[in-house]
Design an enzyme around this catalytic site. Structure first.
Site, PDB file in Angstrom:
ATOM      1  N   LYS A  43       0.788  -1.399   0.067  1.00  8.84           N
ATOM      2  CA  LYS A  43      -0.219  -0.063  -0.152  1.00  8.84           C
ATOM      3  C   LYS A  43       1.136   1.281   0.108  1.00  8.84           C
ATOM      4  O   LYS A  43       0.661   2.153  -0.784  1.00  8.84           O
ATOM      5  CB  LYS A  43      -0.947   0.110   1.336  1.00  8.84           C
ATOM      6  CG  LYS A  43      -2.075  -1.081   1.046  1.00  8.84           C
ATOM      7  CD  LYS A  43      -2.749  -1.527   2.672  1.00  8.84           C
ATOM      8  CE  LYS A  43      -3.624  -2.627   2.151  1.00  8.84           C
ATOM      9  NZ  LYS A  43      -4.486  -3.149   3.151  1.00  8.84           N
ATOM     10  N   GLN A  87      -4.723  -1.792   9.339  1.00  2.00           N
ATOM     11  CA  GLN A  87      -4.551  -3.050   8.875  1.00  2.00           C
ATOM     12  C   GLN A  87      -5.261  -4.016   9.779  1.00  2.00           C
ATOM     13  O   GLN A  87      -4.955  -4.164  10.892  1.00  2.00           O
ATOM     14  CB  GLN A  87      -3.173  -3.320   8.737  1.00  2.00           C
ATOM     15  CG  GLN A  87      -2.846  -4.508   8.089  1.00  2.00           C
ATOM     16  CD  GLN A  87      -3.477  -4.679   6.585  1.00  2.00           C
ATOM     17  OE1 GLN A  87      -3.266  -3.744   5.442  1.00  2.00           O
ATOM     18  NE2 GLN A  87      -4.069  -5.679   6.010  1.00  2.00           N
ATOM     19  N   ASP A 110     -11.201   2.353   3.612  1.00  2.00           N
ATOM     20  CA  ASP A 110     -11.555   0.759   3.608  1.00  2.00           C
ATOM     21  C   ASP A 110     -12.879   0.831   3.147  1.00  2.00           C
ATOM     22  O   ASP A 110     -13.499  -0.575   3.037  1.00  2.00           O
ATOM     23  CB  ASP A 110     -10.938   0.007   4.516  1.00  2.00           C
ATOM     24  CG  ASP A 110      -9.907  -0.700   4.397  1.00  2.00           C
ATOM     25  OD1 ASP A 110      -9.374  -0.913   3.183  1.00  2.00           O
ATOM     26  OD2 ASP A 110      -9.151  -0.976   5.580  1.00  2.00           O
TER      27      ASP A 110
END
Ligand code: NDP
Length: 274
Positions: A43, A87, A110
């Site tokens: 990422k 994460q 997200d």
């Protein structure tokens, strides 16, 4: 496809920056899960390719929930940061739901916050969860029409299966979602014109469970004992019956990252407007 999308996004990022809109992504990782480390590095690399700011916050596994929530509060107020990504999975003892709920929905790249989940349900959204968004992009870019098709999803997680079902439904697919309690899975998967598999079991779906000519999207990423990466679909038998199929590695994974970049640019615009 993901490289082309990232090249387009880089142009978009350059335009935004020229207008004084600076996209910035904060990636929070807690603990030392090796798979999470790989995903976080990928990422950050993508941010670098697009020339956008990325800040990593690597916290030890013993970080308390209060400390993690305090960091999110800080990032929510940080004008340099347009997107926040925590994460997952988090180490035991940290409440993932509580942590996600603390992220400002406008910075939730997200799309896991309940506000964004609800918006996806309604069909009016800023952010789409990156993996299902990547799958939709793969289908669209391949010129595959979803309308009226039998779409079967194996797996009903909040991250993949459930939002996937909504996106396919919005495109007029006839959607069936399977899970561990589904009776006669093969009978259901065999009906699919478009089969999306997100189970987390290596080579779980075999060619004999797939209809001739089906489009097969393999979301799974599994590392075998011999270190080989395989999907949830047995590629060798499946490719003999499928009209199109995604490989693992190299299929949905890179598209997921590209969609994260897309959401980060979107977040920069959304946060500028407010
Ligand atoms: P989860 O473990 O959260 O969900 C797995 C789903 O599979 C559950 O709904 C479960 O059913 C279902 N399932 C388990 N066993 C069976 C079975 N025997 N028959 C039918 N369904 C079954 O996984 P995720 O959705 O988070 O991830 C799935 C896979 O995708 C993993 O390999 C993960 O690594 C990968 N992944 C890849 C990404 C990418 O970027 N390419 C991003 C995210 C995930 P039930 O609900 O009943 O338990």
């Amino acid at each position: 496809m993901s490289a082309r999308i990232k090249a387009e996004l880089k142009e978009e990022a350059d335009k935004l920056k020229a207008q004084g809109i600076m996209p910035g992504l904060a990636v929070v990782i807690v603990g030392d899960d090796p798979a999470s480390r790989v995903y976080v590095n990928n990422k950050k690399k993508a941010c670098c390719e697009l020339g956008i700011l990325s800040e990593e916050y690597a916290l030890p596994a013993e970080t308390s929930e209060e400390e993690l929530l305090a960091l999110i509060d800080k990032l929510n107020c940080d004008n340099k940061i347009s997107g926040i990504l925590v994460q997952l999975p988090l180490p035991k003892g940290l409440d993932e739901e509580k942590v996600i709920n603390r992220i400002n929905p406008k910075k939730d790249v997200d799309a896991f916050h309940p506000v964004n989940v609800g918006k996806i349900m309604i069909g009016n959204y800023d952010f789409v969860p990156c993996t299902p968004a990547g799958v939709m992009e793969l289908i669209a870019e391949s010129g595959i029409d979803i309308s009226g098709k039998e779409c079967v999803i194996v797996g009903r997680s909040n991250i993949v299966g459930k939002p996937m079902s909504m996106l396919l439904l919005h495109k007029n697919g006839t959607v069936t979602v399977c899970h561990s309690k589904t009776r006669d899975l093969k009978e259901v998967t065999k009906r699919a014109d478009i089969l999306v598999v997100a189970v987390g079991r290596p080579e779980f779906i075999t060619g004999e469970m797939i209809k001739e000519g089906a489009v097969v999207i393999d979301v799974g990423i599994n590392r075998l004992e011999n270190k080989k990466l395989v999907g949830d679909v047995e590629f060798e038998s499946a490719e003999k019956v499928a009209s199109a199929i995604t490989p693992v590695p190299g299929g949905v994974g890179p598209m997921t990252i590209a969609m994260l970049m897309k959401n980060t640019l979107k977040a920069a615009i959304v946060n500028k407007e407010n």
